[in-house]
Design a protein around this motif. Structure first.
Motif, mmCIF file in Angstrom:
data_model
loop_
_atom_site.group_PDB
_atom_site.id
_atom_site.type_symbol
_atom_site.label_atom_id
_atom_site.label_comp_id
_atom_site.label_asym_id
_atom_site.label_seq_id
_atom_site.Cartn_x
_atom_site.Cartn_y
_atom_site.Cartn_z
ATOM 1 N N PRO A 229 0.816 -1.147 0.153
ATOM 2 C CA PRO A 229 0.205 -0.094 0.748
ATOM 3 C C PRO A 229 0.781 1.397 -0.131
ATOM 4 C CG PRO A 229 -0.846 -1.313 1.400
ATOM 5 C CD PRO A 229 0.837 -1.466 1.281
ATOM 6 N N LYS A 230 0.128 2.630 -0.882
ATOM 7 C CA LYS A 230 1.481 3.527 -1.027
ATOM 8 C C LYS A 230 1.276 4.251 0.591
ATOM 9 C CE LYS A 230 -2.827 6.256 -2.424
ATOM 10 N NZ LYS A 230 -3.061 7.104 -3.201
ATOM 11 N N GLU A 231 0.624 3.479 1.527
ATOM 12 C CA GLU A 231 0.707 4.546 2.773
ATOM 13 C C GLU A 231 1.583 3.453 3.264
ATOM 14 O OE1 GLU A 231 -3.871 4.491 0.945
ATOM 15 O OE2 GLU A 231 -2.301 3.486 1.577
ATOM 16 N N SER A 232 2.275 2.394 2.863
ATOM 17 C CA SER A 232 3.182 2.008 4.384
ATOM 18 C C SER A 232 4.691 2.888 4.273
ATOM 19 C CB SER A 232 3.357 0.715 3.716
ATOM 20 O OG SER A 232 4.748 -0.075 4.138
ATOM 21 N N VAL A 233 4.559 2.619 5.609
ATOM 22 C CA VAL A 233 5.850 3.609 5.985
ATOM 23 C C VAL A 233 7.244 2.931 5.418
ATOM 24 C CG1 VAL A 233 5.178 4.444 8.267
ATOM 25 C CG2 VAL A 233 6.480 2.122 7.964
ATOM 26 N N TYR A 234 7.985 1.998 4.669
ATOM 27 C CA TYR A 234 8.496 1.319 3.989
ATOM 28 C C TYR A 234 7.611 0.096 3.101
ATOM 29 C CZ TYR A 234 9.341 -2.648 7.242
ATOM 30 O OH TYR A 234 9.029 -3.603 7.990
ATOM 31 N N SER A 235 9.065 0.350 1.733
ATOM 32 C CA SER A 235 7.708 -1.244 1.609
ATOM 33 C C SER A 235 8.986 -2.651 1.414
ATOM 34 C CB SER A 235 8.298 -0.382 -0.106
ATOM 35 O OG SER A 235 7.023 0.377 -0.038
ATOM 36 N N ILE A 236 9.455 -3.024 1.924
ATOM 37 C CA ILE A 236 9.712 -4.802 1.860
ATOM 38 C C ILE A 236 9.373 -5.637 2.618
ATOM 39 C CG2 ILE A 236 12.208 -5.462 3.091
ATOM 40 C CD1 ILE A 236 13.336 -2.738 2.818
ATOM 41 N N GLY A 237 9.622 -6.677 2.033
ATOM 42 C CA GLY A 237 8.751 -8.190 2.746
ATOM 43 C C GLY A 237 8.957 -8.559 1.803
ATOM 44 N N GLY A 238 8.171 -9.974 2.069
ATOM 45 C CA GLY A 238 7.795 -11.256 1.434
ATOM 46 C C GLY A 238 7.386 -12.883 1.852
ATOM 47 N N VAL A 239 7.565 -13.619 1.047
ATOM 48 C CA VAL A 239 6.956 -15.123 1.198
ATOM 49 C C VAL A 239 7.559 -15.293 1.799
ATOM 50 C CG1 VAL A 239 5.361 -16.667 0.649
ATOM 51 C CG2 VAL A 239 4.936 -14.747 -0.198
ATOM 52 N N PHE A 240 7.922 -16.487 2.724
ATOM 53 C CA PHE A 240 9.536 -17.557 3.509
ATOM 54 C C PHE A 240 9.040 -18.875 3.725
ATOM 55 C CE2 PHE A 240 9.814 -12.985 3.942
ATOM 56 C CZ PHE A 240 11.849 -13.155 3.536
ATOM 57 N N VAL A 241 9.588 -19.743 2.593
ATOM 58 C CA VAL A 241 9.321 -21.350 3.313
ATOM 59 C C VAL A 241 10.522 -21.576 4.980
ATOM 60 C CG1 VAL A 241 9.685 -22.763 2.200
ATOM 61 C CG2 VAL A 241 9.215 -21.630 0.828
ATOM 62 N N HIS A 242 9.920 -22.600 5.662
ATOM 63 C CA HIS A 242 10.873 -23.029 7.182
ATOM 64 C C HIS A 242 10.949 -24.148 7.110
ATOM 65 C CE1 HIS A 242 10.273 -18.804 8.570
ATOM 66 N NE2 HIS A 242 9.184 -18.464 7.861
ATOM 67 N N THR A 243 11.907 -24.322 7.167
ATOM 68 C CA THR A 243 11.841 -25.963 7.524
ATOM 69 C C THR A 243 12.262 -26.652 8.487
ATOM 70 O OG1 THR A 243 14.737 -26.355 7.039
ATOM 71 C CG2 THR A 243 12.870 -25.963 4.676
ATOM 72 N N ALA A 244 11.631 -28.054 8.047
ATOM 73 C CA ALA A 244 12.464 -28.418 10.175
ATOM 74 C C ALA A 244 13.726 -29.058 10.053
ATOM 75 C CB ALA A 244 11.455 -29.691 10.358
ATOM 76 N N GLU A 245 15.100 -28.639 9.596
ATOM 77 C CA GLU A 245 16.099 -28.487 9.858
ATOM 78 C C GLU A 245 16.357 -26.860 10.080
ATOM 79 O OE1 GLU A 245 15.352 -31.631 7.291
ATOM 80 O OE2 GLU A 245 14.826 -29.553 6.735
ATOM 81 N N GLY A 246 15.512 -25.974 10.395
ATOM 82 C CA GLY A 246 15.745 -24.591 11.423
ATOM 83 C C GLY A 246 15.587 -23.274 9.659
ATOM 84 N N ASN A 247 15.589 -23.792 8.455
ATOM 85 C CA ASN A 247 16.890 -23.430 7.576
ATOM 86 C C ASN A 247 15.293 -22.222 7.307
ATOM 87 O OD1 ASN A 247 19.374 -23.515 7.397
ATOM 88 N ND2 ASN A 247 18.205 -25.382 6.696
ATOM 89 N N ARG A 248 15.198 -21.062 6.626
ATOM 90 C CA ARG A 248 14.653 -20.267 5.723
ATOM 91 C C ARG A 248 14.951 -19.902 4.239
ATOM 92 N NH1 ARG A 248 14.512 -16.106 9.362
ATOM 93 N NH2 ARG A 248 15.981 -14.772 8.893
ATOM 94 N N ILE A 249 13.905 -20.115 3.438
ATOM 95 C CA ILE A 249 14.747 -19.687 2.336
ATOM 96 C C ILE A 249 13.830 -18.503 1.503
ATOM 97 C CG2 ILE A 249 13.395 -20.755 0.745
ATOM 98 C CD1 ILE A 249 15.991 -21.228 -0.973
ATOM 99 N N GLY A 250 14.468 -17.200 1.234
ATOM 100 C CA GLY A 250 13.907 -16.211 1.101
ATOM 101 C C GLY A 250 14.330 -14.822 1.095
ATOM 102 N N GLU A 251 13.818 -13.658 0.081
ATOM 103 C CA GLU A 251 15.478 -12.267 0.791
ATOM 104 C C GLU A 251 13.934 -11.476 0.688
ATOM 105 O OE1 GLU A 251 18.362 -10.109 -1.621
ATOM 106 O OE2 GLU A 251 18.895 -11.822 -0.802
ATOM 107 N N SER A 252 14.009 -10.620 1.542
ATOM 108 C CA SER A 252 12.738 -9.555 1.366
ATOM 109 C C SER A 252 13.314 -8.649 0.519
ATOM 110 C CB SER A 252 12.636 -8.645 2.318
ATOM 111 O OG SER A 252 12.286 -8.825 4.022
ATOM 112 N N ILE A 253 11.550 -7.963 -0.287
ATOM 113 C CA ILE A 253 11.944 -7.668 -1.672
ATOM 114 C C ILE A 253 11.922 -6.185 -1.570
ATOM 115 C CG2 ILE A 253 9.943 -7.501 -3.886
ATOM 116 C CD1 ILE A 253 9.183 -10.341 -3.351
ATOM 117 N N MET A 254 12.671 -5.105 -2.093
ATOM 118 C CA MET A 254 12.542 -3.592 -2.241
ATOM 119 C C MET A 254 12.026 -3.141 -2.969
ATOM 120 S SD MET A 254 16.302 -2.900 -0.192
ATOM 121 C CE MET A 254 17.148 -3.550 0.970
#
Length: 369
Positions: A229-254
């Motif tokens: 949304p244009k009202e957001s104070v910044y535009s950084i975020g994403g969708v992330f995958v989390h594994t039972a092994e304690g890892n996650r993959i993804g990097e916030s989109i700017m």
């Protein structure tokens, strides 16, 4: 004593009568793969016809029944399951008979077809193994749709002509939904939001929108649409995958604007690991200038794909998030943000439009803290 012998004889007869069923049992003839993803229209679909739990099989006959609107029969290729020389120098030395169909016969009431004549093979010199592949059948895809390939008229026999019991198992063709690559204005979507309480601070929050278990595979992707949304104070975020092994993959989109964009995240680096959660998240670095206020991120059509077709719908225009309208229990630590939560939303409140497809090469696996 006579009574004893009569009882013993009866028991012996019972044991002897039970031996054939224990030795031969019931053979299984099946389509392999039992579940197969349909290729695109115009491409070939190939299946094997396998046999197992078989004893003393020297001949077989079978037919294939299929949807003529979905598939066109191309041909069959026999395996070497039954022994025998197929190309003798003269007909007197023929060791195996192989019968291929030369046309199809269509039942207009069911829109299905069978082969004429049925597929058949008989060896004059031996029997097949306990298990193996009888033949390979090839079809051309006429229409991308769900359908089945059934085994009908299946018969097996021994060298002395005894017919064997057999169970036939069909194959199912799945027309998976094509990957969704655009958010449609007015459709439901997910809204991740929270309150930023310090300027220019490190921010981290991951809220799960899917929790279950499946094994990550190479050649698959996490795909989704994202907008801010244009009202957001910044535009950084994403969708992330989390594994039972304690890892996650993804990097916030700017993001540089408020348009909906399509993103594709390769899961190759997680191959073999168990995916246990998928989250909406933000992890803004401390050196990214922001003011305090409301943060927001919109996501839709979150799916696991093979690049062209959907393998798993994580959240695709649903009414809730696992039965709830709001989720606020985070995965791991929360920093720099308050009231971090995800809602299932039906109205956007801001004007955003779909604008193409952006393929990322994120691939950076991070150990969850």
């Amino acid at each position: 004593m006579n009574s004893f012998f009569r009882i013993a004889a009866s028991l012996l007869a019972a044991v002897c009568l039970s031996i054939p069923s224990l030795v031969y049992g019931e053979a299984l003839v099946s389509i392999d793969p039992a579940d197969i993803d349909s290729p695109p229209v115009g491409e070939k679909l190939v299946v094997d016809v396998n046999i197992s739990n078989a004893e003393n099989v020297s001949a077989y006959q079978l037919n294939l029944k299929f949807d003529v609107s979905a598939l066109s029969f191309v041909g069959v290729e026999f395996s070497d399951y039954l022994p025998g020389n197929r190309d003798p120098a003269n007909i007197a030395n023929l060791e195996i008979f192989l019968i291929e169909p030369n046309r199809v016969e269509t039942d207009l009431t069911t829109n299905t077809a069978t082969l004429v004549p049925p597929i058949a093979a008989a060896s004059l010199v031996g029997v097949g193994d306990n298990e193996g592949t009888l033949l390979r059948a090839t079809f051309e895809v006429l229409e991308y749709k769900d359908s089945t390939i059934e085994l009908v008229e299946v018969e097996l026999s021994t060298p002395d002509g005894v017919r064997l019991d057999v169970t036939a198992v069909p194959g199912k063709i799945n027309a998976r939904e094509v990957t969704i690559t655009e958010h449609i204005p007015g459709d439901k979507f997910l809204l991740l939001q929270g309150d930023i309480f310090n300027t220019n601070a490190f921010v981290e929050c991951f809220i799960p929108i899917w929790e279950s278990e499946f094994t990550a595979e190479g050649g698959t992707f996490l795909e989704f649409q994202l907008a801010f949304p244009k009202e957001s104070v910044y535009s950084i975020g994403g969708v992330f995958v989390h594994t039972a092994e304690g890892n996650r993959i993804g990097e916030s989109i700017m993001a540089d604007d408020t348009n909906w964009m399509h993103y594709q995240v390769p899961l190759d680096e997680l191959a073999g690991q168990t995916i246990v959660a998928i989250s909406l998240g933000t992890e803004k670095p401390a050196n990214r200038a922001t003011s305090f206020g409301k943060f927001g991120m919109m996501a839709d059509n979150i799916q696991i794909t093979n690049g062209t077709h959907m393998l798993e719908a994580i959240w695709v225009g649903e009414d809730s998030i696992n039965g709830r309208q709001r989720v606020d229990a985070p995965l791991g630590d929360v920093s720099g943000i308050e009231n971090c939560e995800v809602f299932a939303v039906t109205t956007e409140g801001v004007s955003v439009e779909s604008k193409g497809k952006r393929v990322t090469t994120w691939g950076s696996v991070k150990t969850a803290r």
